[in-house]
Scaffold this active site. Sequence first.
Site, PDB file in Angstrom:
ATOM      1  N   LYS A  64       9.670  -9.021  -4.347  1.00  0.00           N
ATOM      2  CA  LYS A  64       8.618  -8.873  -3.332  1.00  0.00           C
ATOM      3  C   LYS A  64       8.353 -10.162  -2.549  1.00  0.00           C
ATOM      4  O   LYS A  64       7.904 -10.108  -1.409  1.00  0.00           O
ATOM      5  CB  LYS A  64       7.323  -8.373  -3.968  1.00  0.00           C
ATOM      6  CG  LYS A  64       7.398  -6.935  -4.452  1.00  0.00           C
ATOM      7  CD  LYS A  64       6.048  -6.444  -4.937  1.00  0.00           C
ATOM      8  CE  LYS A  64       6.121  -5.007  -5.410  1.00  0.00           C
ATOM      9  NZ  LYS A  64       4.789  -4.463  -5.775  1.00  0.00           N
ATOM     10  N   ASP A 100       0.683  -1.953  -1.254  1.00  0.00           N
ATOM     11  CA  ASP A 100       0.156  -1.827  -2.614  1.00  0.00           C
ATOM     12  C   ASP A 100      -1.368  -1.798  -2.634  1.00  0.00           C
ATOM     13  O   ASP A 100      -1.980  -0.951  -3.273  1.00  0.00           O
ATOM     14  CB  ASP A 100       0.653  -2.976  -3.491  1.00  0.00           C
ATOM     15  CG  ASP A 100       2.104  -2.810  -3.908  1.00  0.00           C
ATOM     16  OD1 ASP A 100       2.579  -1.657  -3.955  1.00  0.00           O
ATOM     17  OD2 ASP A 100       2.758  -3.823  -4.187  1.00  0.00           O
TER      18      ASP A 100
END
Length: 269
Positions: A64, A100
């Site tokens: 990420k 997220d």
Amino acid sequence: MKFAVIGNPISHSLSPLMHHANFQSLNLENTYEAINVPVNQFQDIKKIILEKSIDGFNVTIPHKERIIPYLDDINEQAKSVGAVNTVLVKDGKWIGYNTDGIGYVNGLKQIYEGIEDAYILILGAGGASKGIANELYKIVRPTLTVANRTMSRFNNWSLNINKINLSHAESHLDEFDIIINTTPAGMNGNTDSVISLNRLASHTLVSDIVYNPYKTPILKEAEQRGNPIYNGLDMFVHQGAESFKIWTNLEPDIKAMKNIVIHKLKGEL
């Protein structure tokens, strides 16, 4: 259109199952695959994605942050978090997003009435914590509190929040309406407890961003105490739904996405 998720390991991912359920529900002939990209091969990521003609992809552990130097642009949310979980490939350019935080908060708002006035404690100060805190900061009136084992982890945080260590959090646990665990404790058979729940108030909602196992150790303990609990299933579904919107500008069938994941977790598939 072709989509994917990259990570290492990635064979356990339920993202392909979830996205294909959405495609099927919407009568789309899109595809979604899991691509294992070891860390020592990540320098080839552009080649890997281009060869497969991917239109957009998700990014999961441990890439990420690693993906950021390969992007042509990055939106403000992802920039603030310092992590990207969604990439749109458009006109040859790679644009990074982080869904997220909004995925988790969208789910939480549906099950917790009056979230705007809740006193919230977030455990952990990593990328997931920062993404969730950024989204909650937009809607919650009381100051958010984030607890971490090491205070140096907050050095790159710019949000106006209460920053405390875990022992301080333990001794003031009864002051919070919602406690959100974003640490790895409870994942992959890890039975460690991130924090003692001895001072937990009876009304407090205890949440974990992990959805597999369905109930992590902190959720099991909270449930045994009679507290309401909330796992990371909705976060997983809603972050995927937000990614789909970014890639296609279409509204996803969130119900179809969630149902297929629940069936899989229950061993019914």
